[in-house]
Design a protein around this motif. Structure first.
Motif, mmCIF file in Angstrom:
data_model
loop_
_atom_site.group_PDB
_atom_site.id
_atom_site.type_symbol
_atom_site.label_atom_id
_atom_site.label_comp_id
_atom_site.label_asym_id
_atom_site.label_seq_id
_atom_site.Cartn_x
_atom_site.Cartn_y
_atom_site.Cartn_z
ATOM 1 N N GLY A 156 25.956 -7.875 4.203
ATOM 2 C CA GLY A 156 25.342 -7.884 3.079
ATOM 3 C C GLY A 156 24.037 -8.060 3.087
ATOM 4 N N VAL A 157 23.370 -8.793 1.866
ATOM 5 C CA VAL A 157 21.913 -9.140 1.779
ATOM 6 C C VAL A 157 22.185 -10.471 1.357
ATOM 7 N N VAL A 158 21.112 -11.269 1.881
ATOM 8 C CA VAL A 158 20.816 -12.871 1.583
ATOM 9 C C VAL A 158 19.475 -12.739 1.020
ATOM 10 N N SER A 159 19.320 -12.920 -0.386
ATOM 11 C CA SER A 159 17.955 -13.009 -0.895
ATOM 12 C C SER A 159 17.315 -14.430 -1.051
ATOM 13 N N LEU A 160 16.383 -14.696 -0.446
ATOM 14 C CA LEU A 160 15.897 -15.912 -0.253
ATOM 15 C C LEU A 160 14.892 -16.376 -1.466
ATOM 16 N N VAL A 161 14.733 -17.461 -1.855
ATOM 17 C CA VAL A 161 13.608 -18.009 -2.769
ATOM 18 C C VAL A 161 13.174 -19.283 -2.479
ATOM 19 N N THR A 162 11.790 -19.442 -2.177
ATOM 20 C CA THR A 162 11.266 -20.642 -1.610
ATOM 21 C C THR A 162 10.545 -21.266 -2.491
ATOM 22 N N GLY A 163 10.326 -22.578 -2.607
ATOM 23 C CA GLY A 163 9.621 -23.304 -3.561
ATOM 24 C C GLY A 163 8.342 -23.902 -2.689
ATOM 25 N N GLU B 58 27.107 -6.652 9.546
ATOM 26 C CA GLU B 58 25.470 -6.464 9.333
ATOM 27 C C GLU B 58 25.148 -7.496 8.299
ATOM 28 N N ILE B 59 24.016 -8.062 8.592
ATOM 29 C CA ILE B 59 23.420 -8.735 7.411
ATOM 30 C C ILE B 59 21.817 -8.790 7.475
ATOM 31 N N THR B 60 21.403 -8.732 6.059
ATOM 32 C CA THR B 60 19.901 -8.430 6.022
ATOM 33 C C THR B 60 19.600 -9.690 5.253
ATOM 34 N N ILE B 61 18.483 -10.529 5.930
ATOM 35 C CA ILE B 61 17.838 -11.747 5.376
ATOM 36 C C ILE B 61 16.259 -11.047 4.817
ATOM 37 N N CYS B 62 16.262 -11.433 3.325
ATOM 38 C CA CYS B 62 14.920 -11.043 2.712
ATOM 39 C C CYS B 62 14.186 -12.294 2.083
ATOM 40 N N ASP C 203 9.208 -10.056 3.201
ATOM 41 C CA ASP C 203 9.697 -10.014 4.710
ATOM 42 C C ASP C 203 11.122 -10.251 4.745
ATOM 43 N N ASN C 204 11.549 -9.060 5.753
ATOM 44 C CA ASN C 204 13.205 -9.170 5.884
ATOM 45 C C ASN C 204 13.637 -8.754 7.379
ATOM 46 N N ILE C 205 14.710 -9.195 7.569
ATOM 47 C CA ILE C 205 15.160 -8.824 9.053
ATOM 48 C C ILE C 205 16.729 -8.391 8.823
ATOM 49 N N SER C 206 17.131 -7.444 9.427
ATOM 50 C CA SER C 206 18.544 -6.919 9.608
ATOM 51 C C SER C 206 18.981 -7.177 11.011
ATOM 52 N N VAL D 51 18.894 -8.350 16.232
ATOM 53 C CA VAL D 51 17.901 -7.659 15.406
ATOM 54 C C VAL D 51 18.041 -6.229 15.654
ATOM 55 N N VAL D 52 18.185 -5.480 14.528
ATOM 56 C CA VAL D 52 18.153 -4.094 14.532
ATOM 57 C C VAL D 52 16.887 -3.492 13.704
#
Length: 120
Positions: free
Chosen positions: A34-41, A58-62, A94-97, A111-112
């Protein structure tokens, strides 16, 4: 979900993985990924990435929203042949799969695809 639509419903289902927040850890996805959507302060957010439990996940971090601080994700093992374990997402988008593979007798993400994520 009715039985005759089960396969279609699974294909169309969202695969959002909850962000663990600062000092949390992204666990191994229970399904195919799945996809992890991050929010920073305004300050840096440090996040761990647990080792996958099987190959093929598979994991995507965005970085969905950049509040000024970076999202720094540290994997349990190297995500490439260079041996990098730290992924820094600095700007929205920015994202990485990553895909889980067997390395020796254990599993690791590799990394793919990478768009804007600094590796170290």
């Amino acid at each position: 979900m009715s039985g005759h639509n089960a396969a279609k419903d699974l294909v169309n289902a969202g695969y959002d993985i909850d962000s663990p927040g600062h000092n949390g850890t992204i666990g191994s996805p229970a399904t195919q990924g799945g996809v992890v959507s991050l929010v920073t302060g305004a300050t840096q957010q440090d996040i761990g990435l647990a080792a996958p439990e099987r190959a093929g996940l598979e994991i995507t971090i965005c970085l969905q929203t950049d509040g000024g601080g970076n999202a720094v994700v540290t994997a349990a093992s190297a995500v490439n042949q260079t041996g990098n374990t730290v992924m820094t997402l600095a700007d929205a988008g920015d994202n990485i799969s990553l895909k889980a593979v067997r390395v020796g007798s254990s599993f690791a993400y590799r990394v793919v695809g990478n768009d804007g994520v600094a590796l170290s």
